[in-house]
Scaffold this motif. Structure first.
Motif, PDB file in Angstrom:
ATOM      1  N   ARG A  27     -16.082 -42.220 -15.962  1.00  0.00           N
ATOM      2  CA  ARG A  27     -15.157 -41.603 -14.421  1.00  0.00           C
ATOM      3  C   ARG A  27     -14.366 -42.639 -14.070  1.00  0.00           C
ATOM      4  NH1 ARG A  27     -17.396 -37.343 -11.758  1.00  0.00           N
ATOM      5  NH2 ARG A  27     -15.554 -37.975 -10.047  1.00  0.00           N
ATOM      6  N   VAL A  28     -15.522 -44.359 -14.561  1.00  0.00           N
ATOM      7  CA  VAL A  28     -14.128 -45.460 -14.102  1.00  0.00           C
ATOM      8  C   VAL A  28     -13.333 -45.847 -15.158  1.00  0.00           C
ATOM      9  CG1 VAL A  28     -14.911 -48.535 -13.887  1.00  0.00           C
ATOM     10  CG2 VAL A  28     -16.092 -46.306 -13.047  1.00  0.00           C
ATOM     11  N   ALA A  29     -13.552 -45.371 -16.472  1.00  0.00           N
ATOM     12  CA  ALA A  29     -12.221 -45.812 -16.850  1.00  0.00           C
ATOM     13  C   ALA A  29     -11.317 -44.865 -16.854  1.00  0.00           C
ATOM     14  CB  ALA A  29     -13.261 -45.483 -18.688  1.00  0.00           C
ATOM     15  N   GLU A  30     -11.673 -43.671 -16.420  1.00  0.00           N
ATOM     16  CA  GLU A  30     -11.170 -42.747 -16.647  1.00  0.00           C
ATOM     17  C   GLU A  30      -9.884 -42.918 -14.825  1.00  0.00           C
ATOM     18  OE1 GLU A  30     -10.871 -38.531 -14.367  1.00  0.00           O
ATOM     19  OE2 GLU A  30     -12.531 -38.482 -16.610  1.00  0.00           O
ATOM     20  N   MET A  31     -10.537 -43.694 -14.710  1.00  0.00           N
ATOM     21  CA  MET A  31      -9.565 -43.892 -12.791  1.00  0.00           C
ATOM     22  C   MET A  31      -9.261 -45.316 -13.016  1.00  0.00           C
ATOM     23  SD  MET A  31     -12.431 -42.772 -10.686  1.00  0.00           S
ATOM     24  CE  MET A  31     -12.273 -43.428  -8.832  1.00  0.00           C
ATOM     25  N   VAL A  32      -9.486 -46.326 -13.997  1.00  0.00           N
ATOM     26  CA  VAL A  32      -9.093 -47.223 -13.495  1.00  0.00           C
ATOM     27  C   VAL A  32      -7.494 -47.600 -14.510  1.00  0.00           C
ATOM     28  CG1 VAL A  32      -8.371 -49.822 -14.940  1.00  0.00           C
ATOM     29  CG2 VAL A  32     -10.667 -48.718 -14.500  1.00  0.00           C
ATOM     30  N   PRO A  33      -6.771 -46.790 -14.997  1.00  0.00           N
ATOM     31  CA  PRO A  33      -5.744 -46.818 -15.532  1.00  0.00           C
ATOM     32  C   PRO A  33      -4.684 -46.337 -14.088  1.00  0.00           C
ATOM     33  CG  PRO A  33      -6.195 -45.461 -17.370  1.00  0.00           C
ATOM     34  CD  PRO A  33      -7.484 -45.540 -15.770  1.00  0.00           C
ATOM     35  N   LYS A  34      -5.166 -45.338 -13.034  1.00  0.00           N
ATOM     36  CA  LYS A  34      -4.381 -44.576 -12.078  1.00  0.00           C
ATOM     37  C   LYS A  34      -4.835 -46.506 -10.739  1.00  0.00           C
ATOM     38  CE  LYS A  34      -5.723 -40.136 -13.239  1.00  0.00           C
ATOM     39  NZ  LYS A  34      -7.161 -39.761 -14.001  1.00  0.00           N
ATOM     40  N   HIS A  35      -5.489 -46.973 -10.867  1.00  0.00           N
ATOM     41  CA  HIS A  35      -5.680 -47.864 -10.245  1.00  0.00           C
ATOM     42  C   HIS A  35      -4.472 -48.181  -9.533  1.00  0.00           C
ATOM     43  CE1 HIS A  35      -6.898 -51.909  -8.156  1.00  0.00           C
ATOM     44  NE2 HIS A  35      -8.498 -51.152  -8.095  1.00  0.00           N
ATOM     45  N   HIS A  36      -4.280 -48.439  -7.804  1.00  0.00           N
ATOM     46  CA  HIS A  36      -2.806 -48.739  -7.011  1.00  0.00           C
ATOM     47  C   HIS A  36      -2.713 -50.408  -7.562  1.00  0.00           C
ATOM     48  CE1 HIS A  36      -5.291 -51.660  -4.633  1.00  0.00           C
ATOM     49  NE2 HIS A  36      -6.224 -50.637  -4.588  1.00  0.00           N
ATOM     50  N   CYS A  51     -12.940 -48.553  -7.864  1.00  0.00           N
ATOM     51  CA  CYS A  51     -13.518 -47.247  -8.340  1.00  0.00           C
ATOM     52  C   CYS A  51     -15.106 -46.510  -7.677  1.00  0.00           C
ATOM     53  CB  CYS A  51     -13.461 -46.681 -10.062  1.00  0.00           C
ATOM     54  SG  CYS A  51     -11.756 -47.653 -10.238  1.00  0.00           S
ATOM     55  N   CYS A  52     -15.587 -47.451  -7.460  1.00  0.00           N
ATOM     56  CA  CYS A  52     -17.174 -47.266  -7.105  1.00  0.00           C
ATOM     57  C   CYS A  52     -16.998 -46.921  -5.820  1.00  0.00           C
ATOM     58  CB  CYS A  52     -18.127 -48.297  -7.675  1.00  0.00           C
ATOM     59  SG  CYS A  52     -18.522 -49.049  -9.637  1.00  0.00           S
ATOM     60  N   SER A  53     -16.652 -47.775  -4.753  1.00  0.00           N
ATOM     61  CA  SER A  53     -15.874 -47.599  -3.738  1.00  0.00           C
ATOM     62  C   SER A  53     -15.674 -45.743  -3.887  1.00  0.00           C
ATOM     63  CB  SER A  53     -15.748 -48.486  -3.052  1.00  0.00           C
ATOM     64  OG  SER A  53     -14.249 -48.389  -3.561  1.00  0.00           O
ATOM     65  N   PHE A  54     -14.443 -45.377  -4.406  1.00  0.00           N
ATOM     66  CA  PHE A  54     -14.036 -44.008  -4.106  1.00  0.00           C
ATOM     67  C   PHE A  54     -15.004 -43.150  -4.476  1.00  0.00           C
ATOM     68  CE2 PHE A  54     -11.579 -41.007  -6.289  1.00  0.00           C
ATOM     69  CZ  PHE A  54     -10.828 -40.043  -5.115  1.00  0.00           C
ATOM     70  N   LEU A  55     -16.168 -43.500  -5.352  1.00  0.00           N
ATOM     71  CA  LEU A  55     -16.810 -42.419  -5.931  1.00  0.00           C
ATOM     72  C   LEU A  55     -17.801 -42.335  -4.704  1.00  0.00           C
ATOM     73  CD1 LEU A  55     -17.467 -42.960  -9.579  1.00  0.00           C
ATOM     74  CD2 LEU A  55     -16.320 -40.739  -8.665  1.00  0.00           C
ATOM     75  N   LYS A  56     -18.122 -43.238  -3.509  1.00  0.00           N
ATOM     76  CA  LYS A  56     -19.314 -43.781  -3.050  1.00  0.00           C
ATOM     77  C   LYS A  56     -20.407 -44.580  -3.048  1.00  0.00           C
ATOM     78  CE  LYS A  56     -16.860 -40.516   0.578  1.00  0.00           C
ATOM     79  NZ  LYS A  56     -15.737 -40.551  -0.367  1.00  0.00           N
ATOM     80  N   LEU A  57     -20.200 -44.682  -4.250  1.00  0.00           N
ATOM     81  CA  LEU A  57     -21.680 -45.654  -5.089  1.00  0.00           C
ATOM     82  C   LEU A  57     -21.429 -47.289  -4.894  1.00  0.00           C
ATOM     83  CD1 LEU A  57     -21.142 -44.409  -8.628  1.00  0.00           C
ATOM     84  CD2 LEU A  57     -22.976 -43.937  -7.157  1.00  0.00           C
ATOM     85  N   PRO A  58     -22.229 -47.207  -4.172  1.00  0.00           N
ATOM     86  CA  PRO A  58     -22.938 -48.886  -3.236  1.00  0.00           C
ATOM     87  C   PRO A  58     -22.657 -49.590  -4.932  1.00  0.00           C
ATOM     88  CG  PRO A  58     -24.333 -47.600  -3.150  1.00  0.00           C
ATOM     89  CD  PRO A  58     -23.988 -46.858  -3.492  1.00  0.00           C
ATOM     90  N   PHE A  59     -21.580 -50.709  -4.920  1.00  0.00           N
ATOM     91  CA  PHE A  59     -21.882 -52.196  -6.140  1.00  0.00           C
ATOM     92  C   PHE A  59     -21.848 -53.403  -4.925  1.00  0.00           C
ATOM     93  CE2 PHE A  59     -17.862 -51.198  -4.271  1.00  0.00           C
ATOM     94  CZ  PHE A  59     -17.010 -52.466  -4.420  1.00  0.00           C
ATOM     95  N   ALA A  60     -22.329 -54.239  -6.391  1.00  0.00           N
ATOM     96  CA  ALA A  60     -21.596 -55.580  -6.050  1.00  0.00           C
ATOM     97  C   ALA A  60     -21.070 -56.134  -7.128  1.00  0.00           C
ATOM     98  CB  ALA A  60     -23.042 -56.132  -6.618  1.00  0.00           C
ATOM     99  N   ILE A  61     -20.219 -56.991  -6.787  1.00  0.00           N
ATOM    100  CA  ILE A  61     -19.611 -57.720  -7.668  1.00  0.00           C
ATOM    101  C   ILE A  61     -19.944 -59.037  -7.994  1.00  0.00           C
ATOM    102  CG2 ILE A  61     -16.839 -58.609  -8.861  1.00  0.00           C
ATOM    103  CD1 ILE A  61     -15.340 -56.607  -7.287  1.00  0.00           C
ATOM    104  N   GLU A  62     -20.495 -59.433  -9.759  1.00  0.00           N
ATOM    105  CA  GLU A  62     -20.647 -60.847  -9.713  1.00  0.00           C
ATOM    106  C   GLU A  62     -19.251 -61.580 -11.037  1.00  0.00           C
ATOM    107  OE1 GLU A  62     -26.196 -59.852  -9.216  1.00  0.00           O
ATOM    108  OE2 GLU A  62     -24.477 -59.668 -11.133  1.00  0.00           O
ATOM    109  N   ILE A  63     -19.333 -62.147  -9.988  1.00  0.00           N
ATOM    110  CA  ILE A  63     -18.197 -62.909 -10.497  1.00  0.00           C
ATOM    111  C   ILE A  63     -18.270 -63.609 -11.303  1.00  0.00           C
ATOM    112  CG2 ILE A  63     -15.997 -64.593 -10.335  1.00  0.00           C
ATOM    113  CD1 ILE A  63     -15.065 -61.694  -9.818  1.00  0.00           C
TER     114      ILE A  63
END
Length: 138
Positions: free
Chosen positions: A101-110, A50-62
């Motif tokens: 915005r992210v919570a709105e987009m997650v249910p539509k995630h491919h 969702c962050c990449s779709f919104l063109k925001l730089p992000f980093a996942i820390e597993i």
């Protein structure tokens, strides 16, 4: 050089734990947006997409865990504002707006839409008689 400087400064990026947007959690357990806006069990990967779709730089820390529930693994760091103070995405100026915005987009995630189709077809079988079984009273 500018981008390298921002990536080196990742510690200053805002943190999003999936639990902040999880409709299965209470506010006491860590949900930060209203239930009506929250989504069910978001993952770090979905938040990252969702962050990449919104063109925001992000980093996942597993390897990181949510402090109140250390079984919840993973978090996402997101850059909202550049070093000079300009917004990376002009429509998102705060952490709260980003969570909504992210919570709105997650249910539509491919990845999610495919999973739900397979689940709904497997449960559509004939339902067996339900009710309390057991000993009859005299």
């Amino acid at each position: 050089m500018n981008m390298e400087n921002e990536l080196a400064n990742i510690k200053k990026w805002i943190i999003l734990y999936p639990i902040y947007m999880n409709s299965k959690k209470t506010v006491a357990e860590g949900r930060r947006i209203s239930l009506s806006n929250a989504c069910e069990n978001p993952t770090c990967v979905e938040i990252g997409d969702c962050c990449s779709f919104l063109k925001l730089p992000f980093a996942i820390e597993i390897d990181k865990a949510y402090p109140r529930d250390f079984m919840q693994r993973g978090r996402v760091r997101v850059l909202l504002k550049r070093v000079d103070g300009t917004l990376c995405n002009s429509s998102i100026s705060s952490r709260k707006q980003l969570m909504l915005r992210v919570a709105e987009m997650v249910p539509k995630h491919h990845g999610r839409t495919k999973k739900q189709e397979t689940v709904s077809t497997s449960t559509a079988g004939p339902s067996s008689k339900s009710g309390k079984g057991g000993k009859k009273r005299r």
